[in-house]
Scaffold this active site. Structure first.
Site, PDB file in Angstrom:
ATOM      1  N   HIS A 352       0.835  -1.204   0.000  1.00 45.72           N
ATOM      2  CA  HIS A 352       0.000   0.000   0.000  1.00 45.72           C
ATOM      3  C   HIS A 352       0.874   1.261   0.000  1.00 45.72           C
ATOM      4  O   HIS A 352       1.737   1.425   0.855  1.00 45.72           O
ATOM      5  CB  HIS A 352      -0.893  -0.026   1.237  1.00 45.72           C
ATOM      6  CG  HIS A 352      -1.746   1.186   1.357  1.00 45.72           C
ATOM      7  ND1 HIS A 352      -2.992   1.264   0.809  1.00 45.72           N
ATOM      8  CD2 HIS A 352      -1.506   2.378   1.926  1.00 45.72           C
ATOM      9  CE1 HIS A 352      -3.488   2.458   1.040  1.00 45.72           C
ATOM     10  NE2 HIS A 352      -2.607   3.155   1.722  1.00 45.72           N
ATOM     11  N   ALA A 353       0.650   2.147  -0.978  1.00 45.97           N
ATOM     12  CA  ALA A 353       1.519   3.315  -1.127  1.00 45.97           C
ATOM     13  C   ALA A 353       1.419   4.244   0.070  1.00 45.97           C
ATOM     14  O   ALA A 353       0.330   4.536   0.558  1.00 45.97           O
ATOM     15  CB  ALA A 353       1.138   4.076  -2.388  1.00 45.97           C
ATOM     16  N   HIS A 382       0.786  12.151  -5.958  1.00 43.27           N
ATOM     17  CA  HIS A 382       0.052  12.281  -4.696  1.00 43.27           C
ATOM     18  C   HIS A 382       0.965  12.037  -3.489  1.00 43.27           C
ATOM     19  O   HIS A 382       1.009  12.830  -2.548  1.00 43.27           O
ATOM     20  CB  HIS A 382      -1.120  11.296  -4.682  1.00 43.27           C
ATOM     21  CG  HIS A 382      -1.813  11.211  -3.361  1.00 43.27           C
ATOM     22  ND1 HIS A 382      -2.894  11.990  -3.035  1.00 43.27           N
ATOM     23  CD2 HIS A 382      -1.541  10.461  -2.260  1.00 43.27           C
ATOM     24  CE1 HIS A 382      -3.268  11.719  -1.794  1.00 43.27           C
ATOM     25  NE2 HIS A 382      -2.467  10.795  -1.305  1.00 43.27           N
ATOM     26  N   GLU A 383       1.700  10.944  -3.510  1.00 44.76           N
ATOM     27  CA  GLU A 383       2.559  10.605  -2.367  1.00 44.76           C
ATOM     28  C   GLU A 383       3.645  11.659  -2.158  1.00 44.76           C
ATOM     29  O   GLU A 383       3.956  12.034  -1.028  1.00 44.76           O
ATOM     30  CB  GLU A 383       3.193   9.216  -2.544  1.00 44.76           C
ATOM     31  CG  GLU A 383       2.211   8.058  -2.562  1.00 44.76           C
ATOM     32  CD  GLU A 383       1.320   7.986  -1.331  1.00 44.76           C
ATOM     33  OE1 GLU A 383       1.730   8.462  -0.255  1.00 44.76           O
ATOM     34  OE2 GLU A 383       0.197   7.475  -1.453  1.00 44.76           O
ATOM     35  N   HIS A 386       2.706  14.568  -0.051  1.00 44.63           N
ATOM     36  CA  HIS A 386       2.920  14.393   1.393  1.00 44.63           C
ATOM     37  C   HIS A 386       4.366  14.726   1.761  1.00 44.63           C
ATOM     38  O   HIS A 386       4.638  15.418   2.727  1.00 44.63           O
ATOM     39  CB  HIS A 386       2.646  12.942   1.801  1.00 44.63           C
ATOM     40  CG  HIS A 386       1.210  12.535   1.772  1.00 44.63           C
ATOM     41  ND1 HIS A 386       0.234  13.206   2.453  1.00 44.63           N
ATOM     42  CD2 HIS A 386       0.582  11.503   1.152  1.00 44.63           C
ATOM     43  CE1 HIS A 386      -0.939  12.595   2.261  1.00 44.63           C
ATOM     44  NE2 HIS A 386      -0.746  11.562   1.468  1.00 44.63           N
ATOM     45  N   GLU A 410      -4.022  14.960   2.902  1.00 41.19           N
ATOM     46  CA  GLU A 410      -4.480  14.203   1.736  1.00 41.19           C
ATOM     47  C   GLU A 410      -4.833  15.133   0.582  1.00 41.19           C
ATOM     48  O   GLU A 410      -4.632  14.804  -0.585  1.00 41.19           O
ATOM     49  CB  GLU A 410      -5.709  13.364   2.093  1.00 41.19           C
ATOM     50  CG  GLU A 410      -5.425  12.209   3.050  1.00 41.19           C
ATOM     51  CD  GLU A 410      -4.361  11.266   2.524  1.00 41.19           C
ATOM     52  OE1 GLU A 410      -4.278  11.053   1.302  1.00 41.19           O
ATOM     53  OE2 GLU A 410      -3.589  10.745   3.353  1.00 41.19           O
ATOM     54  N   HIS A 510     -12.376   1.550   8.751  1.00 41.19           N
ATOM     55  CA  HIS A 510     -12.181   2.662   9.692  1.00 41.19           C
ATOM     56  C   HIS A 510     -13.062   2.576  10.934  1.00 41.19           C
ATOM     57  O   HIS A 510     -12.762   3.217  11.932  1.00 41.19           O
ATOM     58  CB  HIS A 510     -12.397   3.988   8.974  1.00 41.19           C
ATOM     59  CG  HIS A 510     -11.419   4.210   7.859  1.00 41.19           C
ATOM     60  ND1 HIS A 510     -11.469   3.482   6.681  1.00 41.19           N
ATOM     61  CD2 HIS A 510     -10.359   5.036   7.733  1.00 41.19           C
ATOM     62  CE1 HIS A 510     -10.478   3.864   5.895  1.00 41.19           C
ATOM     63  NE2 HIS A 510      -9.791   4.801   6.497  1.00 41.19           N
ATOM     64  N   TYR A 520     -11.418  12.661   5.080  1.00 41.77           N
ATOM     65  CA  TYR A 520     -11.463  12.300   3.663  1.00 41.77           C
ATOM     66  C   TYR A 520     -12.523  13.111   2.916  1.00 41.77           C
ATOM     67  O   TYR A 520     -12.348  13.449   1.756  1.00 41.77           O
ATOM     68  CB  TYR A 520     -11.712  10.797   3.502  1.00 41.77           C
ATOM     69  CG  TYR A 520     -10.647   9.963   4.158  1.00 41.77           C
ATOM     70  CD1 TYR A 520      -9.329   9.982   3.696  1.00 41.77           C
ATOM     71  CD2 TYR A 520     -10.932   9.180   5.278  1.00 41.77           C
ATOM     72  CE1 TYR A 520      -8.344   9.229   4.312  1.00 41.77           C
ATOM     73  CE2 TYR A 520      -9.945   8.420   5.893  1.00 41.77           C
ATOM     74  CZ  TYR A 520      -8.651   8.449   5.410  1.00 41.77           C
ATOM     75  OH  TYR A 520      -7.682   7.705   6.017  1.00 41.77           O
TER      76      TYR A 520
HETATM   77 ZN   LIG Z   1      -2.198  10.187   0.757  1.00 39.10          ZN
END
Ligand SMILES: [Zn+2]
Length: 611
Positions: A352-353, A382-383, A386, A410, A510, A520
């Site tokens: 999982h990234a 996206h990553e 962060h 996010e 969750h 989210y």
């Molecule tokens: Zn993310």
């Protein structure tokens, strides 16, 4: 997988360690006895300084252990990582409790803010009674474990885990098979129901000891406004985007009815098992069933990347190049040495990234099993969002090294991903020319099935939990209330009758894992607001879905300045710095999808809308 990022936290921050996997072991030493007389401002500052230094030390240790665990899964690395987490989390709980003694004091702004963050940074406050503390942490770990091990066994010797089931949900077009795995997965949660009920009681007890009305109030307290005002903000945002969702819902309903017939009602809620996802939270997997005629964008980025023999490192270099074009410094040498880009052949890893900031300064890394696909191309952008956020706030004091609110982290990565437009691919030389505007409906519909379809789901999980924590939803009504909310917000219904004994909320990670979900929803709204503001700064006047901030120094500077604030100021200050607005605003997502809304309304003419 990109959409799987909803399952786990993508970024590691100090707040990450205030997660629910508490353990009774290793309660940290107290920084001083609680005294009867009023403490001084100097004592408050000394307390905060000590807390910050200790939490940073423990968090770095936990990141190192977590990294090794995720990139080399063995029984030993799991235990070492769990131990390191316990130490960090227990220290967080202890400091939160001690911080209460400085309440109502007049203190310098930064000290007051740090005390606030210490108190409301927890997602689970364990009660001070050691027996109850042990019980609640044991239940939390047990529920997460049961979810992780959950399997549906349609035949005695054939069991499906969530990964297998997700693949079926995404790819199967057989309603009977979809219903079977939907029902099978939901059955894993029934046994969690009594545990969840006890978990709620104990978590609330801990929250009350910290001065919160219940755990829901603790969660809502993290947003720099009274908890009730924050709830009203969410309602306001939802009302802004609801018309777009309702149009999408109506269109998808009649297209699915064309495909599946009467199992899809003409004007009622959508059956939850036909949307390509176990929770009907994103619908992009059914794009082929609803795709507009002749709207194929005319290029396939996956094929282009493959035909050029692009490797994983080159994929990440494209991402770095995006940020360099905005004026950000290149990634440190250690990023390239220490990241995991490809799946190792010789050991188990968590694919999982995720993006990491091991030392909370400059030891940035990503962990991914990169496939040479368009999807991973976007995920890398996206990553790295962060990582650049983490580095931008590294000059802040440790407690401020986090995003402005939990939706921001996010949202930043996704904002950058929204700039991965055909025009950007042309600039990289990956595409010779961008498709004309007639292809936009296909691109927009695909994105709406992911981002617009998600909105009501992103909202309703915590609408349910807040009411459960407050007692408004009683245990007897857990399941009934869940489906009432899914109907109200999503216009989605269970495909088969549900019983009060079922526990369908527990079939979503969750809930058993105790991870708040509102972030989210916020990220989904904020990313479009950020994108609209930054592309305007960059001078783009075209439709928002064709605007990219690639190569624009002014937009880059604005982004960098906002990221550098971390959570040192209330989030409206950060939002103001980035967008010139102090309120979250869902008109941006409406603007982005405006051409699609118009098209959907034409398609829906004469068809029922709403449920
Ligand atoms: Zn993310």
């Amino acid at each position: 997988m990109h959409r799987n990022r909803w399952l786990l936290l993508g970024a590691m921050t100090l707040a990450f360690f205030f997660s629910p996997a508490l353990s009774p072991a290793a309660v940290p030493e107290k920084t001083g006895p609680i005294r009867a007389q009023a403490p001084t401002a100097a004592e408050a500052k000394a307390f905060v300084d000590a807390a910050e230094a200790k939490l940073l030390e423990l968090a770095v240790e936990a990141s190192r252990a977590g990294w090794v665990q995720s990139t080399y899964i063995t029984d030993d690395t799991e235990i070492l990582a769990a131990k390191a987490n316990e130490r960090a989390i227990n220290a967080g709980v202890e400091y939160a409790k001690q911080a209460v003694r400085f309440d109502k004091m007049k203190l310098p702004d930064d000290v007051a803010r740090k005390l606030l963050l210490l108190k409301n940074g927890l997602t689970l406050a364990a009660p001070s009674n050691p027996k109850e503390s042990e019980e609640v942490t044991r239940i939390a770990a047990a529920m997460e474990g049961e979810y992780g091990k959950g399997k549906y066994c349609p035949q005695k010797d054939k069991c499906l885990d969530l990964e297998d089931i997700s693949k079926i949900m995404a790819e199967s077009r057989d309603p009977a098979q979809l219903l079977d795995v939907w029902r099978g997965w939901h059955s894993i949660a029934i046994q969690m129901r009594p545990q969840y009920q006890r978990f709620v009681e104990l978590a609330n007890k801990g929250a009350r000891e910290l001065g919160f009305k219940d755990t829901g109030a603790l969660w809502r307290s993290k947003y720099d406004m009274p908890p009730g005002d924050f709830a009203a903000e969410l309602d306001r945002l939802w009302e802004q985007v609801r018309p777009l969702y309702v149009s999408l819902h109506a269109y998808v309903r009649w297209k699915l009815r064309e495909k599946y017939g009467d199992v899809v009602p003409a004007n009622g809620p959508l059956p939850a098992h036909l949307l390509g996802n176990m929770w009907a939270q994103t619908w992009d997997n059914i794009y082929p069933l609803v795709a507009p005629q002749s709207a194929d964008p005319g290029y396939d980025l996956t094929q282009i990347l493959k035909s050029r023999k692009t490797d994983a490192v080159q994929m990440v270099k494209y991402g770095e190049g995006f940020f360099s074009s905005l004026g950000f410094d290149p990634l440190p040498k250690t990023f390239w040495q220490r990241s995991m880009f490809t799946k190792p052949k010789d050991r188990e890893v968590v694919c999982h990234a995720s993006a990491w900031d091991i030392d909370y300064v400059d030891d940035l890394r990503i962990k991914m099993c990169i496939d040479i696909t368009a999807e991973d191309f976007v995920t890398i952008h996206h990553e790295l969002g962060h990582n650049y956020y983490q580095r931008a706030y590294n000059a802040q004091p440790p407690l401020f090294r986090d995003s402005a609110n939990d939706g921001f982290h996010e949202a930043i990565g996704d904002t950058v991903a929204l700039s991965v437009t055909p025009e950007y691919l042309v600039k990289l030389g990956l595409l010779s020319s961008a498709p004309d505007a007639s292809k936009d409906i296909g691109l927009l519909l695909q994105k709406a099935l992911e981002k617009v379809a998600f909105l009501p789901f992103g909202l309703l999980i915590d609408q349910w939990r807040w009411k459960v924590f407050s007692g408004e939803i009683t245990p007897a009504d857990y399941n009934k209330a869940w489906w009432a909310l899914r109907l109200k917000y999503q216009g989605v219904a269970a495909p088969i009758a549900r019983k009060d004994e079922d526990f369908d909320p527990g079939a979503k990670y969750h809930v058993p894992a105790g991870v708040p979900y509102t972030r989210y929803f916020l990220a989904d709204i904020l990313q479009f607001q950020f994108h609209r503001a930054l592309t305007k700064t960059a001078g783009c006047t075209g439709p928002l879905n064709r605007c990219s901030i690639y190569g624009n120094a002014a937009a880059g500077k604005r982004l960098q300045d906002t990221l550098a604030m971390g959570q040192s100021r209330p989030w409206p200050d950060a939002l103001d710095a980035l967008t010139g607005q102090r309120q979250m605003d869902a008109t941006a997502i409406r603007d982005y999808f405006a051409p699609l809304q118009k098209w959907l309304d034409e398609q829906n003419k004469g068809k029922p809308v709403g449920w």
